[in-house]
Design a protein around this motif. Sequence first.
Motif, PDB file in Angstrom:
ATOM      1  N   LYS A 306       0.836  -1.210   0.000  1.00  0.00           N
ATOM      2  CA  LYS A 306       0.000   0.000   0.000  1.00  0.00           C
ATOM      3  C   LYS A 306       0.872   1.262   0.000  1.00  0.00           C
ATOM      4  CE  LYS A 306      -3.940   2.182   0.223  1.00  0.00           C
ATOM      5  NZ  LYS A 306      -4.835   2.003   1.363  1.00  0.00           N
ATOM      6  N   VAL A 307       1.963   1.231   0.759  1.00  0.00           N
ATOM      7  CA  VAL A 307       2.877   2.374   0.781  1.00  0.00           C
ATOM      8  C   VAL A 307       3.534   2.561  -0.582  1.00  0.00           C
ATOM      9  CG1 VAL A 307       4.936   3.362   1.870  1.00  0.00           C
ATOM     10  CG2 VAL A 307       3.293   2.071   3.236  1.00  0.00           C
ATOM     11  N   TYR A 308       3.907   1.427  -1.221  1.00  0.00           N
ATOM     12  CA  TYR A 308       4.532   1.516  -2.551  1.00  0.00           C
ATOM     13  C   TYR A 308       3.546   2.087  -3.565  1.00  0.00           C
ATOM     14  CZ  TYR A 308       7.344   0.168  -6.585  1.00  0.00           C
ATOM     15  OH  TYR A 308       8.078   0.198  -7.739  1.00  0.00           O
ATOM     16  N   ASP A 309       2.286   1.692  -3.488  1.00  0.00           N
ATOM     17  CA  ASP A 309       1.275   2.246  -4.407  1.00  0.00           C
ATOM     18  C   ASP A 309       1.103   3.749  -4.186  1.00  0.00           C
ATOM     19  OD1 ASP A 309       0.928  -0.285  -5.408  1.00  0.00           O
ATOM     20  OD2 ASP A 309      -0.831  -0.727  -4.172  1.00  0.00           O
ATOM     21  N   LEU A 310       1.079   4.174  -2.915  1.00  0.00           N
ATOM     22  CA  LEU A 310       0.972   5.605  -2.630  1.00  0.00           C
ATOM     23  C   LEU A 310       2.194   6.356  -3.162  1.00  0.00           C
ATOM     24  CD1 LEU A 310      -0.379   5.489   1.039  1.00  0.00           C
ATOM     25  CD2 LEU A 310      -1.662   6.097  -1.021  1.00  0.00           C
ATOM     26  N   PHE A 311       3.378   5.734  -3.035  1.00  0.00           N
ATOM     27  CA  PHE A 311       4.604   6.355  -3.552  1.00  0.00           C
ATOM     28  C   PHE A 311       4.535   6.517  -5.069  1.00  0.00           C
ATOM     29  CE2 PHE A 311       8.604   5.137  -5.666  1.00  0.00           C
ATOM     30  CZ  PHE A 311       9.323   6.293  -5.443  1.00  0.00           C
ATOM     31  N   GLN A 312       4.110   5.475  -5.765  1.00  0.00           N
ATOM     32  CA  GLN A 312       4.002   5.560  -7.227  1.00  0.00           C
ATOM     33  C   GLN A 312       3.009   6.639  -7.641  1.00  0.00           C
ATOM     34  OE1 GLN A 312       5.778   4.162  -9.433  1.00  0.00           O
ATOM     35  NE2 GLN A 312       6.760   2.409  -8.485  1.00  0.00           N
ATOM     36  N   SER A 313       1.890   6.726  -6.954  1.00  0.00           N
ATOM     37  CA  SER A 313       0.892   7.749  -7.285  1.00  0.00           C
ATOM     38  C   SER A 313       1.435   9.148  -7.033  1.00  0.00           C
ATOM     39  CB  SER A 313      -0.381   7.510  -6.468  1.00  0.00           C
ATOM     40  OG  SER A 313      -0.932   6.238  -6.739  1.00  0.00           O
ATOM     41  N   ALA A 314       2.162   9.332  -5.928  1.00  0.00           N
ATOM     42  CA  ALA A 314       2.722  10.654  -5.624  1.00  0.00           C
ATOM     43  C   ALA A 314       3.740  11.077  -6.670  1.00  0.00           C
ATOM     44  CB  ALA A 314       3.363  10.634  -4.227  1.00  0.00           C
ATOM     45  N   THR A 322      -2.548  10.124   0.529  1.00  0.00           N
ATOM     46  CA  THR A 322      -2.823   9.706   1.905  1.00  0.00           C
ATOM     47  C   THR A 322      -3.532   8.364   1.894  1.00  0.00           C
ATOM     48  OG1 THR A 322      -3.041  12.010   2.585  1.00  0.00           O
ATOM     49  CG2 THR A 322      -3.875  10.360   4.087  1.00  0.00           C
ATOM     50  N   GLY A 323      -3.117   7.491   2.809  1.00  0.00           N
ATOM     51  CA  GLY A 323      -3.763   6.197   2.905  1.00  0.00           C
ATOM     52  C   GLY A 323      -3.639   5.633   4.308  1.00  0.00           C
ATOM     53  N   GLU A 324      -4.322   4.517   4.547  1.00  0.00           N
ATOM     54  CA  GLU A 324      -4.312   3.863   5.844  1.00  0.00           C
ATOM     55  C   GLU A 324      -4.136   2.373   5.633  1.00  0.00           C
ATOM     56  OE1 GLU A 324      -7.679   3.421   9.100  1.00  0.00           O
ATOM     57  OE2 GLU A 324      -6.828   5.446   9.144  1.00  0.00           O
ATOM     58  N   ILE A 325      -3.201   1.770   6.386  1.00  0.00           N
ATOM     59  CA  ILE A 325      -2.951   0.336   6.257  1.00  0.00           C
ATOM     60  C   ILE A 325      -3.048  -0.301   7.634  1.00  0.00           C
ATOM     61  CG2 ILE A 325      -1.487   0.572   4.212  1.00  0.00           C
ATOM     62  CD1 ILE A 325       0.934   0.357   5.961  1.00  0.00           C
ATOM     63  N   SER A 326      -3.406  -1.587   7.641  1.00  0.00           N
ATOM     64  CA  SER A 326      -3.596  -2.316   8.895  1.00  0.00           C
ATOM     65  C   SER A 326      -2.937  -3.675   8.780  1.00  0.00           C
ATOM     66  CB  SER A 326      -5.083  -2.491   9.203  1.00  0.00           C
ATOM     67  OG  SER A 326      -5.715  -1.232   9.338  1.00  0.00           O
TER      68      SER A 326
END
Length: 594
Positions: A306-314, A322-326
Amino acid sequence: MIWKSVVGKLWATILLLVGFVLFVLTMFLLQFFQRYHVNEIEDDLKRTAAKVSFIMEEHENLELALEITGELVDQATRVIVFLEEGDQFYLPNDRNVHLPVDVFTEDNLLPRILATGESVELEISPPGEVNTDEYSHVKVVGTPFIKPDGENGVAFIYQSLEVVRDTANQTTKLILLAAGIAFVLTTIFAFFLSTRITAPLLKMREAAFEVAREKFDTKVPILTNDEIGELATAFNQMGKQLKYNMSALRQEKEQLSSILSSMADGVITLNRDGTILMTNPPAERFLQYWYYDKSNTQIIDGLPAKVYDLFQSAVLTEQEQTGEISLQMRTWTVIVSPLYNQSSVRGAVAVVRDMTEERKMDKIRKDFIANVSHELRTPISMLQGYSEAIVDDIASSDEEKKEIAKVIYDESLRMGRLVNDLLDLASIEAGHITVYHETLELYHYLDRVLKKFSGIAKEKEIVLELKGIEKDDTFAFDEDKIEQVLTNLIDNAIRHTPGGGKVQVQGKVMDKGLLLEVMDTGSGILEEDLPFVFERFYKGDKSRTRGRSGTGLGLSIAKNIIDAHEGHISVQSKVGQGTTFSIFIPRKSRENDK
């Protein structure tokens, strides 16, 4: 190693250049001097031939003409005079020092000159039998003449070129000697010049290595005022500026490192290709939590998916994501912002915040409000309903009114217990709890607590026992607060133990502290409920809502009291076999007792 240095390269370059120039100059000089001597002999022979021809033509007396000719020529020059009638005359007179006559008569040389009347110049190599070292190569000039009496003749003036070769060899030796001396002097001069030029450069190289070792105070001596001196000045200024910049950069780096280390949020700096450049301790703990989770496979280039996807989008959109992971009941909020290099995106920075406690507290708050509302709604509804019954005269007899009043009284007590428990829990969780350690006789203390439940135990035919404590055992703790804990545990044990059962309090005094256990043979607690028994409003039997059923706060209060004593409380239970609550209170030194 000298060929890898500037001195060697400069020295070799100068030597090669000067050597090439000297070589070319030597070749030209050798060619020039060799041709010069040959040309001198040719010119001399031509002049002598012209003079001999003139003398022969002007003097009728042949002997006088030959005598004059003999005085005219030098020792290296030979003259042979041929007359048309066949007479031959040699100068000098010794025929042994002359070339054979056949040499001049071959190829119709003599007849051709007599016939044409033209002078001839040629170089000859006599045949082998007459080709001596002296006459291996000969320069010959043949010139015709006409005597005063009309008789034709030819004068051959010749000279060996061996003299020229000897002279050329001598000249060559002198030129080569001069070239060698010039080369040696050039070598010395080149080395001297190279060392003079490269000595400051070598010092500058040593200073550069010192600067590379972070010795920024290193100075290059300024020995000259030329370009090398200016370079040394610029190098010293560069070192000074570099020291200032490195000091400022180090301070900023330390300041940034301190800020990042002290941050509660995790910070991850990423390159454009997703490579992790820098992390702070909270971020490292976040990443390790994902790495060490063997059940988790959602890792891409060292980052959670999820962090990698947010990085690619940024990076692609150049906008904050912004996102939230569990993972395993933990929650993180991730904010990824792009980092710019002038106009282009060079990477991104991810800020990771652990929201587990916030989410947990939010859930506790919601559950607390829901539970308080639920717990208060029932007694309030009952108070309202029974009060209306009294007001509306529904209860006709005194006995019914007493029964209604008894219900109202019980519900008001229940509300009072709930409010008191809430106040106690709020005070404890707010830190407004003070523990007073007082040394007590354990046997009398625990026996007194158990006697409070003797009446209820007899009604339910439950056996109450105290074991493990000797009459002379003593221990220091807060009397009232530990009594509150034991009262809650014993009350729960009696309420959950059927008739004929047993509730036992067992104690053991150890060097490290006091161990108390409250055991019953009651219905037990479901395994899935065990992790939550110390949470607020927990009730093992969800069906009980009235009467002496607890408020669900007793065990939570008990845990907080034991935590205030720096101890711990735990529970073991099996359905149908009973429950055991274990309390351990560490021993405190006398000087720390309060």
